[in-house]
Design a protein around this motif. Structure first.
Motif, PDB file in Angstrom:
ATOM      1  N   GLU A 149       0.836  -1.206   0.000  1.00  0.00           N
ATOM      2  CA  GLU A 149       0.000   0.000   0.000  1.00  0.00           C
ATOM      3  C   GLU A 149       0.867   1.252   0.000  1.00  0.00           C
ATOM      4  OE1 GLU A 149      -1.775   3.508   1.581  1.00  0.00           O
ATOM      5  OE2 GLU A 149      -0.480   2.245   2.832  1.00  0.00           O
TER       6      GLU A 149
ATOM      7  N   SER B   2       2.305   1.871  -3.321  1.00  0.00           N
ATOM      8  CA  SER B   2       1.282   2.425  -4.219  1.00  0.00           C
ATOM      9  C   SER B   2       1.115   3.926  -4.021  1.00  0.00           C
ATOM     10  CB  SER B   2      -0.055   1.722  -3.985  1.00  0.00           C
ATOM     11  OG  SER B   2       0.009   0.363  -4.358  1.00  0.00           O
TER      12      SER B   2
ATOM     13  N   LYS C  48       1.721   6.720  -6.821  1.00  0.00           N
ATOM     14  CA  LYS C  48       0.658   7.676  -7.147  1.00  0.00           C
ATOM     15  C   LYS C  48       1.204   9.104  -7.181  1.00  0.00           C
ATOM     16  CE  LYS C  48      -3.588   9.672  -5.188  1.00  0.00           C
ATOM     17  NZ  LYS C  48      -4.583   9.572  -4.080  1.00  0.00           N
TER      18      LYS C  48
END
Length: 381
Positions: free
Chosen positions: A225, A228, A232
């Motif tokens: 996570e 990610s 992003k």
């Protein structure tokens, strides 16, 4: 070298397969500073250690392969031609993943037998997984004369973890385990893959690991996570990674990302800078500044990147109570595992006794303490 383990795996192999194995040692690693920066193409400062994975390996005389984890008393048999990931990220996947990556490179290896054991505490954040992957890749390369370079082998190991274990790790663990040097740590640029080695001289201080002996179950999902989030932010800034981002760039995004995402990005930028400051302090033999950077790193990991846990925060908080401990931080992916401490040699026993007692009283279970030395990387025994 753990002579007892070497003797154990060799005898077990000869007993089971009636032939002399090739013996490989693949070390675990510590990371002095630079956590969660490697998959952002940033800087890290790891070293291989004297604890690791010991492997006995040789070609099989049967039409099947066999891998045995002595410490678990488990054996898995399979055919090279028919492999697939096992459910629940079992230890076998670290070995099978390496085979799968070789097959992707059109390398067809014969069936083989492998036995391994280790003295890396599992779940301590010392990269037993990378040590196993490197040891398997290195061993297969030697046994079957595959002619891969060490640089190629660590990429095989990394992809094995991505595709068969499901953890999108950076390259630090595999690199440190493969390329470590005796008595040295290295500043690694995870973008260019260039490294500079430094002799670690902490004067009257030494490195000490304290294992919380906990590993919270969310570590893999939380790791992915956070990766990610970093991807992003990089995408929003039209760049490949946070390595190419400065704070001014990040500030521009404040209206497009959450405060929590902003803090995670900011942590990565600041941690990269800390590795640069760490290098300067090391060259200046400024041990106090080295220690202070470790405390700053933990604060960022705990409060900004949020990959610590109560047990790790407690160990660092306890360390700060002692003048003899000039730096401490959590190490590894987080949510359990070890803290790395810089502690005065002649005050070590007293500090350890008080910290371990306080930890037991707080959490009703024990922590463990390890002294480590810096070692050469993956190699034949």
């Amino acid at each position: 070298m753990n002579l007892e383990l070497i003797k154990k795996i060799k005898e077990k192999f000869i007993e089971g397969f009636k032939k002399e194995p090739l013996l490989v040692f693949s070390p675990g690693r510590i990371n002095l500073i630079g956590e969660h920066t490697d998959y952002n193409e940033g800087f890290v400062f790891p070293a291989a250690i004297n604890k690791g994975i010991y492997i006995a390996i040789q070609e099989s005389s049967l039409a099947k392969s066999s891998i045995t984890a002595i410490d678990r008393e488990e054996t898995y048999e399979f055919s090279i031609e028919n492999i697939k990931p096992l459910k629940d990220s079992k230890w076998e996947n670290y070995v099978l993943g390496v085979i799968a990556e070789l097959k992707k490179r059109n390398i067809i290896i014969p069936e083989f037998n492998l036995i391994f054991s280790g003295d890396i505490p599992i779940g301590a954040g010392l990269s037993s997984s990378a040590a196993l992957e490197n040891g398997v890749a290195f061993g297969l390369n030697e046994v079957f004369n595959l002619k891969f370079t060490k640089e190629e082998l660590i990429l095989i190991s990394q992809q094995a973890e991505h595709n068969y274990v499901g953890v999108k790790c950076g390259i630090m663990d595999q690199y440190a385990s493969m390329f470590g040097k005796l008595g040295m740590a290295f500043h690694l640029d995870c973008k260019s893959m260039e490294s500079v080695f430094y002799t670690i001289n902490l004067k009257e201080f030494q490195l000490l690991l304290i294992n919380s002996n906990v590993k919270h179950s969310l570590v893999n999902s939380a790791y992915n996570e956070r990766r990610s989030v970093c991807e992003k932010i990089a995408k929003l800034l039209n760049t490949k990674s946070l390595r190419d981002v400065c704070k001014k760039d990040l500030d521009v995004l404040k209206s497009k990302i959450t405060e929590e995402e902003y803090q995670k990005g900011l942590y990565v930028l600041e941690e990269n800078e800390r590795t640069v400051q760490f290098t300067k302090a090391l060259l200046d033999e400024d041990v106090e500044s080295i220690g202070a950077l470790l405390y700053e790193s933990h604060k960022g990991l705990s409060e900004q990147y949020k990959v610590s846990c109560d047990e790790l925060d407690f160990l660092v908080k306890e360390a700060k109570k002692f003048k003899a401990i000039i730096g401490a931080r959590m190490m590894g992916g987080g949510f359990g595992g070890c803290t790395i401490n810089i502690i005065e040699k002649n005050k070590k026993e007293q500090c350890v006794e008080e910290i371990t007692r306080a930890y037991q009283e707080q959490f009703n279970h024990n922590c463990s303490v390890y002294e480590v030395t810096l070692e050469n990387g993956t190699r034949l025994i």
